[in-house]
Scaffold this active site. Structure first.
Site, short mmCIF file in Angstrom:
data_model
loop_
_atom_site.label_atom_id
_atom_site.label_comp_id
_atom_site.label_asym_id
_atom_site.label_seq_id
_atom_site.Cartn_x
_atom_site.Cartn_y
_atom_site.Cartn_z
N GLY A 150 -8.37 30.42 -17.47
CA GLY A 150 -7.76 31.73 -17.29
C GLY A 150 -6.37 31.61 -16.70
N GLU A 193 -7.74 37.22 -13.83
CA GLU A 193 -6.77 38.07 -13.15
C GLU A 193 -6.47 39.31 -14.00
OE1 GLU A 193 -3.36 35.87 -11.75
OE2 GLU A 193 -4.58 34.10 -11.37
#
Length: 414
Positions: A150, A193
């Site tokens: 990520g 996020e």
């Protein structure tokens, strides 16, 4: 975890505003620079904290930064680390995917570049960072390595992944445990996020999505390590309130709350403020943007202290057009950085713009018309005291290439 896949994360939308839980008397003091000691915890909890030291190694560091796995060894950092998070794998199409295959598995290392002084050959089955990490583990058998997926740039795929958490977990397991490099990795780290909130893109997942995704990963990875970088927003209704981090805590070995990037030159005119304050201080632009507020909120939500690691940035954030030495000054824009405006490594800033004061347990520097904030060995030592007093599970570092060649910041961590 933060981060763009060529720089640490930025963004004011990182946090929305209000309300801080302050430790009370004895916390590190205000903008004048002197710091008081943090009040001691009840008898018997001192030194109860875990000793994990988790360092992020970025795959793109092998390019412009010229930072390789060998540097982890020659700096002395490998002796002090318990874990390395290799950043980042991608998340696309609802599945885990390779990030940069050239850096990961293909780049050929010469003898002088290799961890063990042995050059890669054209026909060996695995090269690149993965092979160098394997060699590093051979030198340090207790060192564990997690593949982190990520980050700032590649979090956009998590929303789709959360629609089929079992399928996502299977794809991650198949990739991390690929027979070509299964011995390199000891688990997975998830850097979403942000679930139910906005980072580079905005996610609309419901609060249970994150918990379900982490539960599926735990089911699939079994006894391997499963960890996650999470937001540091301690405000009411902020990023820590948009996902069930408390419920997901049962599935993770630990969380890495990203306790840095609270303030920065995305607010181009200031006010200047330290990007990683340990505590609140007189004049802080937004109450609640501090490490202590983050830790207090997570503990208040029911996350066990020993599943929380303290985040330390090996970089600084800065403004230009500043005339005031103390925090709170006006600015005209971001200061020039080596790779990106408004940010630079500690190893550069310690000489380019040496610290001129401390505030809220971190350092700041005013040189010419520039103003920077960053952690030093001295302020890291204070943060380690806080970590111990809070009974936290250890420390994590973003990221290793920002330290000096002899690892003076990681020395302060240990």
């Amino acid at each position: 975890m933060l981060r763009q896949n060529h720089s640490p994360r930025r963004l004011r939308a990182l946090l929305s505003a209000v309300c801080c839980a302050v430790l009370g008397a004895g916390l590190l003091a205000g903008a004048s620079g002197a710091s008081a000691s943090v009040s001691a915890p009840p008898s018997g909890t001192e030194r109860a904290a875990g000793s994990r030291v988790v360092g992020y190694f970025t795959e793109w560091g092998v390019y412009d930064r010229n930072y390789h796995v060998k540097n982890v060894e020659t700096s002395g950092s490998a002796d002090k680390l318990t874990h390395i998070n290799y950043a980042f794998g991608n998340v696309t199409g609802g599945k885990c995917a390779m990030g940069d295959s050239y850096a990961d598995t293909d780049k050929a290392y010469t003898a002088d570049q290799a961890v063990d002084g042995v050059a890669d050959t054209w026909d060996q089955p695995l090269r690149g960072n993965f092979n160098q990490l394997r060699k590093l583990k051979e030198l340090h058998p207790g060192l564990k390595i997690l593949w982190s997926f990520g980050g700032w740039t590649w979090s956009g795929g998590f929303g789709q992944a959360a629609q089929d958490p079992q399928g996502f977990a299977q794809s991650c397991y198949d990739l991390v445990e690929d027979s070509r490099w299964a011995d390199v990795f000891d688990g997975i780290d998830i850097d979403w996020e942000y679930p139910g909130s906005c980072g580079l893109s905005c996610d609309t997942s419901d609060p249970a999505a994150y918990k379900n995704l982490m539960g599926a990963l735990r089911d699939k990875f079994g006894g391997d390590l499963v960890t996650s970088a999470i937001a540091a927003d301690a405000t009411d209704g902020g990023k820590l309130d948009t996902a069930d981090y408390a419920g997901a805590a049962q599935y993770v070995d630990w969380y890495n709350p990203m306790t840095y990037d609270y303030f920065g030159a995305w607010d181009a005119q200031g006010p200047t403020a330290p990007h990683s304050p340990l505590t609140s201080y007189d004049g802080i632009p937004i109450e609640g943007y501090s490490t202590d507020a983050t830790i207090a909120k997570l503990k208040g939500m029911g996350v066990p202290a020993d599943k929380l690691l303290l985040g330390i940035g090996f970089y600084g954030r800065g403004w230009t057009g500043v005339t005031q030495d103390a925090p709170g000054g006006t600015a005209t824009g971001p200061a020039q950085g080596t790779y990106e405006q408004g940010i630079d490594d500690y190893k550069v800033l310690k000489d380019r713009c040496p610290a001129t004061g401390t505030v809220a347990g971190t350092a700041y520097a005013h040189c010419g018309n520039e103003w920077w904030s960053y952690d030093t060995p001295e302020t890291i030592a204070g943060k380690m005291d806080y970590k111990d007093q809070q009974g936290l599970g250890g420390t994590f570092l973003w990221e290793l290439s920002g330290d000096t060649q002899n690892g003076e910041l990681i020395d302060a961590v240990r």
